[in-house]
Design a protein around this motif. Structure first.
Motif, PDB file in Angstrom:
ATOM      1  N   GLU A 214       0.808  -1.152  -0.124  1.00  0.00           N
ATOM      2  CA  GLU A 214      -0.010  -0.044  -0.015  1.00  0.00           C
ATOM      3  C   GLU A 214       0.889   1.164  -0.108  1.00  0.00           C
ATOM      4  N   ALA A 215       1.842   1.253   0.835  1.00  0.00           N
ATOM      5  CA  ALA A 215       3.012   2.384   0.874  1.00  0.00           C
ATOM      6  C   ALA A 215       3.505   2.696  -0.617  1.00  0.00           C
ATOM      7  N   GLU A 216       3.843   1.700  -1.443  1.00  0.00           N
ATOM      8  CA  GLU A 216       4.501   1.518  -2.484  1.00  0.00           C
ATOM      9  C   GLU A 216       3.641   2.076  -3.496  1.00  0.00           C
ATOM     10  N   HIS A 217       2.399   1.899  -3.498  1.00  0.00           N
ATOM     11  CA  HIS A 217       1.488   2.407  -4.361  1.00  0.00           C
ATOM     12  C   HIS A 217       1.195   3.884  -4.255  1.00  0.00           C
ATOM     13  N   PHE A 218       1.001   4.307  -2.685  1.00  0.00           N
ATOM     14  CA  PHE A 218       0.712   5.810  -2.551  1.00  0.00           C
ATOM     15  C   PHE A 218       1.721   6.525  -3.142  1.00  0.00           C
ATOM     16  N   LEU A 219       3.386   6.106  -2.770  1.00  0.00           N
ATOM     17  CA  LEU A 219       4.419   6.719  -2.962  1.00  0.00           C
ATOM     18  C   LEU A 219       4.437   6.948  -4.537  1.00  0.00           C
ATOM     19  N   ASN A 220       4.210   6.017  -5.448  1.00  0.00           N
ATOM     20  CA  ASN A 220       4.311   6.135  -6.830  1.00  0.00           C
ATOM     21  C   ASN A 220       3.245   7.052  -7.230  1.00  0.00           C
ATOM     22  N   ASN A 221       1.971   7.220  -6.689  1.00  0.00           N
ATOM     23  CA  ASN A 221       1.002   8.175  -7.079  1.00  0.00           C
ATOM     24  C   ASN A 221       1.569   9.493  -6.593  1.00  0.00           C
ATOM     25  N   HIS A 222       2.253   9.558  -5.409  1.00  0.00           N
ATOM     26  CA  HIS A 222       2.672  10.879  -5.134  1.00  0.00           C
ATOM     27  C   HIS A 222       3.880  11.498  -5.994  1.00  0.00           C
ATOM     28  N   ARG A 223       4.884  10.520  -6.274  1.00  0.00           N
ATOM     29  CA  ARG A 223       5.723  10.845  -7.192  1.00  0.00           C
ATOM     30  C   ARG A 223       5.225  11.405  -8.688  1.00  0.00           C
ATOM     31  N   ARG A 224       4.119  10.795  -9.075  1.00  0.00           N
ATOM     32  CA  ARG A 224       3.401  11.109 -10.359  1.00  0.00           C
ATOM     33  C   ARG A 224       2.850  12.302 -10.287  1.00  0.00           C
ATOM     34  N   ARG A 225       2.169  12.694  -8.952  1.00  0.00           N
ATOM     35  CA  ARG A 225       1.685  14.055  -8.945  1.00  0.00           C
ATOM     36  C   ARG A 225       2.633  15.140  -8.790  1.00  0.00           C
ATOM     37  N   LEU A 226       3.859  14.787  -8.161  1.00  0.00           N
ATOM     38  CA  LEU A 226       4.760  15.909  -8.327  1.00  0.00           C
ATOM     39  C   LEU A 226       5.342  16.290  -9.546  1.00  0.00           C
ATOM     40  N   THR A 227       5.669  15.220 -10.256  1.00  0.00           N
ATOM     41  CA  THR A 227       6.125  15.155 -11.702  1.00  0.00           C
ATOM     42  C   THR A 227       5.081  16.173 -12.411  1.00  0.00           C
ATOM     43  N   ALA A 228       3.987  15.901 -12.388  1.00  0.00           N
ATOM     44  CA  ALA A 228       3.013  16.751 -12.982  1.00  0.00           C
ATOM     45  C   ALA A 228       2.776  18.013 -12.600  1.00  0.00           C
ATOM     46  N   LEU A 229       2.980  18.200 -11.342  1.00  0.00           N
ATOM     47  CA  LEU A 229       2.969  19.612 -10.899  1.00  0.00           C
ATOM     48  C   LEU A 229       4.238  20.471 -11.216  1.00  0.00           C
ATOM     49  N   GLY A 230       5.166  19.613 -11.738  1.00  0.00           N
ATOM     50  CA  GLY A 230       6.540  20.137 -12.102  1.00  0.00           C
ATOM     51  C   GLY A 230       7.406  20.615 -10.722  1.00  0.00           C
ATOM     52  N   TYR A 231       7.125  20.036  -9.844  1.00  0.00           N
ATOM     53  CA  TYR A 231       8.086  20.050  -8.604  1.00  0.00           C
ATOM     54  C   TYR A 231       9.119  19.283  -8.343  1.00  0.00           C
ATOM     55  N   ALA A 232       9.306  18.122  -9.180  1.00  0.00           N
ATOM     56  CA  ALA A 232      10.172  17.300  -9.138  1.00  0.00           C
ATOM     57  C   ALA A 232      10.243  16.528 -10.438  1.00  0.00           C
ATOM     58  N   ASN A 233      11.405  15.643 -10.962  1.00  0.00           N
ATOM     59  CA  ASN A 233      11.394  14.672 -11.854  1.00  0.00           C
ATOM     60  C   ASN A 233      11.655  13.248 -11.245  1.00  0.00           C
ATOM     61  N   LEU A 234      10.520  12.767 -10.584  1.00  0.00           N
ATOM     62  CA  LEU A 234      10.898  11.463  -9.851  1.00  0.00           C
ATOM     63  C   LEU A 234      10.330  10.189 -10.767  1.00  0.00           C
ATOM     64  N   SER A 235      10.879   9.425 -10.888  1.00  0.00           N
ATOM     65  CA  SER A 235      10.568   8.147 -11.804  1.00  0.00           C
ATOM     66  C   SER A 235       9.703   7.079 -10.803  1.00  0.00           C
ATOM     67  N   THR A 236       8.815   6.608 -11.178  1.00  0.00           N
ATOM     68  CA  THR A 236       7.834   5.740 -10.623  1.00  0.00           C
ATOM     69  C   THR A 236       8.439   4.286 -11.191  1.00  0.00           C
ATOM     70  N   VAL A 237       8.385   3.339 -10.047  1.00  0.00           N
ATOM     71  CA  VAL A 237       8.734   2.019 -10.196  1.00  0.00           C
ATOM     72  C   VAL A 237       7.485   1.235 -10.004  1.00  0.00           C
ATOM     73  N   GLU A 238       6.754   0.605 -11.085  1.00  0.00           N
ATOM     74  CA  GLU A 238       5.956  -0.187 -11.029  1.00  0.00           C
ATOM     75  C   GLU A 238       6.169  -1.354 -11.986  1.00  0.00           C
ATOM     76  N   ALA A 239       5.850  -2.389 -11.485  1.00  0.00           N
ATOM     77  CA  ALA A 239       6.197  -3.634 -12.219  1.00  0.00           C
ATOM     78  C   ALA A 239       4.926  -4.111 -13.071  1.00  0.00           C
ATOM     79  N   GLU A 240       4.801  -3.548 -14.269  1.00  0.00           N
ATOM     80  CA  GLU A 240       3.750  -4.161 -15.140  1.00  0.00           C
ATOM     81  C   GLU A 240       3.818  -5.302 -15.953  1.00  0.00           C
ATOM     82  N   PRO A 241       3.037  -6.279 -15.979  1.00  0.00           N
ATOM     83  CA  PRO A 241       3.130  -7.643 -16.604  1.00  0.00           C
ATOM     84  C   PRO A 241       3.654  -7.106 -18.408  1.00  0.00           C
ATOM     85  N   HIS A 242       4.378  -8.166 -18.744  1.00  0.00           N
ATOM     86  CA  HIS A 242       4.927  -7.686 -20.287  1.00  0.00           C
ATOM     87  C   HIS A 242       4.123  -8.647 -21.365  1.00  0.00           C
TER      88      HIS A 242
END
Length: 637
Positions: A214-242
């Protein structure tokens, strides 16, 4: 020369074969006794004395192994993958399933006396709440199975086996909680200690796994929101099936999982706490007087507390919805709104808890010092789970103090919120712990101390114990019909003496405590809902991140927020238990009081009860009270 030879003969006789055999036999007997004592101490005293320590060490190392795998998984390296962690937890769940099955089969085959049960361990309402949480966990397992079916061609089979085993584990564990959690184990104690502690730490690992996901999912959303607002350029790590999903609902399954995580997390942490109480009860000798299950009664006078609690709950849901919408557009406005709401809520909770403590200072209720592992664990968990939010609050205080003039304007409300959070938990912990350890005088205690010393009423009832001036106890054997008719009532209700009447009706102080308890109960539910469903301004305000850095502050939050969530839910459970404790059946004391008056006992002569065929034990109080009501009903008709 003769004497010398005689001495030699004596010396020879001393070390003769006969004497040596007798000495060797005595030494062998001593060795046998020592060996038997050592054998008894090793087979009985040693395991029973140290099994608790050994099993605790086993469970702790089991937890540390799982945490080590989780820490390696958090680095997203190629060596340790999620499948390895899930395979380890699946093996632990299978071992627990085998132990629970063996335990239940052995309990069913035993034909001996009914095992002792702890009435305070796992009350019915707690088990009912855990059953609801288990149902939501089963829904989450169904979503996981559906997700695996959609991507089965490119993901590991462990991701499909894990939810199946977890569903079987959940169903079996709920059955175990309903029918065996109150057992006080007295046979195979060493083996059962290891089984119970294995179940405790298996659920703790499942809780840690849910918190991490749950914390990893929330952190990924937080990074994505910060990147969209221009505060930081943080990469999200989510393992999606290939590969592509074979169904059209895979995205719905993966998204819905994170809305069910809070319930699954609370389920496992509460189950581990209940199993820990069962582990502490192994080999315990119960106090039969304190192990009674007390019935509850209706609670008149509850109006202000529930109304204010519902208002707090409604405002919390409103703040949650507005925050989740506003934080995407204007984070500072959303954070300011949350802190203003939190200051008002925590202030009200501090006042309510302080008022409850003040009422206890005015009451003369005794303290219950009896042994109760469930109650002791409640107090320890309240204090331990408070540490997370206290650490988070003091970090916020340091960040506000270190902030410069260019910091956002909500820093002062953040400071007030952090200090009030520390104060609120301190005062609420005191109120809950004192409520759990306070006990009202039991009706049986009232029977033993006050019922035998009542003043005889003369309003419609002739008390035969006071017909003589010496106040000797008289019997009813030689009564005539004329004398027996004097026991009939002249009015519908028995009029009790005002000066010595038992105060069993709910008073003002008791109503105040009940309203305070219900209000705090609803407030803690409200404060659990907000962070559980995404309202976490500590990630969005930026103050602490500037002071401590992104990595340190997110680590603090990943530890503190799960502890805070558990604290709120555990406070909800403890406050509900306090409310039930305040609602003890109070009519029993009045029935006993009326029964004693009708039987007519002298104030200083409790032997009147024995003379009239009534036992003096406290357990007979209920029978006396019930007989008195029947007697009054028939005599008044």
């Amino acid at each position: 020369m003769v004497e010398h030879s005689g001495l030699d003969i004596m010396c020879l006789n001393k070390y003769s074969p006969a004497s040596s055999s007798s000495s060797s036999s005595s030494s062998s007997n001593a060795e046998k006794k020592l060996f038997s004592k050592l054998k008894v101490s090793l087979t009985k005293k040693y395991p029973q004395k140290n099994a608790e320590t050994l099993s605790a060490q086993y469970g702790t190392n089991l937890l540390l192994i799982g945490v080590s795998v989780m820490l390696a998984l958090a680095q997203h390296g190629p060596a340790v993958k999620k499948e390895h962690l899930l395979a380890f937890i699946t093996a632990l769940m299978l071992v627990q399933l085998v132990w629970m099955l063996c335990y239940m089969i052995r309990r069913e085959r035993e034909r001996g006396p009914v095992p002792e049960r702890d009435a305070h361990a796992g009350t019915s309402w707690i088990r009912g709440g855990l059953t609801m949480l288990a149902l939501l966990s089963l829904i989450m397992d169904a979503f996981r199975i559906g997700y695996f079916v959609g991507y089965h061609s490119c993901i590991s089979a462990v991701l499909g086996v894990y939810p199946i085993v977890h569903a079987l584990h959940t169903i079996s564990q709920v059955h175990f909680l309903w029918f065996h959690i109150k057992d006080v184990i007295k046979k195979y104690e060493t083996f059962e200690r290891f089984g119970v502690i294995h179940a405790v730490f298996t659920n703790l690992l499942l809780w840690c796994n849910g918190v991490m996901s749950e914390a990893e999912h929330f952190l990924n959303n937080h990074r994505r929101r910060l990147t969209a607002l221009g505060y930081a350029n943080l990469s999200t790590v989510e393992a999606e099936p290939h590969c592509n999903c074979t169904t059209s609902v895979c995205s719905m399954f993966s998204t819905s999982l994170y809305y069910l995580y809070p319930f699954n997390i609370e389920y496992h942490i509460f189950v581990s706490a209940m199993l820990l109480v069962m582990w502490k009860n192994i080999g315990r000798t119960l106090d039969l007087h304190s192990n009674r299950k007390r019935p509850s009664t209706r609670s008149p006078g509850l109006l202000l507390g529930p109304m204010l609690g519902l208002l707090a709950l409604a405002s919390s849901v409103t703040v949650l919805v507005v925050y989740l919408i506003q934080v995407e557009k204007s984070p500072q406005a959303a954070v300011s709104m949350f802190y203003c709401y939190g200051v008002v809520m925590l202030s009200c909770m501090c006042v309510a808890s302080g008022a409850g403590l003040l009422v206890y200072r005015l009451e003369a209720w005794p303290m219950d010092t009896g042994s109760n592992p469930a109650r002791a664990l409640d107090a320890e968990l309240l204090l331990g789970s408070s540490l997370g939010s206290w650490l988070m609050s003091w970090c916020s205080v340091v960040a506000v103090a270190a902030a410069g003039r260019g910091s956002p304007g909500f820093r002062w409300t953040c400071l007030a919120y952090s200090l009030l959070l520390v104060l609120e938990k301190c005062v609420q912990n005191l109120f809950i712990v004192e409520s759990l350890y306070r006990r009202r005088r039991d009706p049986d205690d009232a029977l033993a101390t006050e019922v035998f010393c009542v003043t005889p009423p003369y309003d419609g009832i002739v008390n035969r114990g006071y017909e003589t001036q010496e106040k000797h106890c008289t019997t009813l054997e030689g009564e005539t019909p004329e004398n027996r008719a004097a026991f009939s009532r002249k009015q519908t209700d028995v009029t009790l003496p005002v000066g010595n009447r038992l105060n069993v009706t709910p008073g003002r102080k008791r109503q105040i405590l009940k309203n305070i308890t219900i209000f705090l109960f609803m407030c803690n539910i409200s404060l659990w809902i907000l962070p559980a469903f995404g309202c976490r301004p500590q990630y969005d305000n930026g103050l602490e991140q500037e002071t401590f850095g992104y990595s340190v502050w997110t680590t603090v939050l990943n530890v503190a927020i799960p502890m805070n969530l558990f604290y709120r839910m555990h406070s909800v459970a403890s406050l509900f238990e306090v409310f039930r404790k305040m609602c003890v059946l109070e009519k029993l004391a009045l029935q006993v009081f009326e029964g004693m008056i009708i039987f007519g006992c002298a104030p200083d002569e409790a032997r009147c009860l024995t003379a009239r065929g009534v036992p003096q034990s406290p357990a007979a109080g209920a029978a006396v009270g019930g007989f008195s009501r029947v007697f009054v009903m028939f005599s008044s008709s």
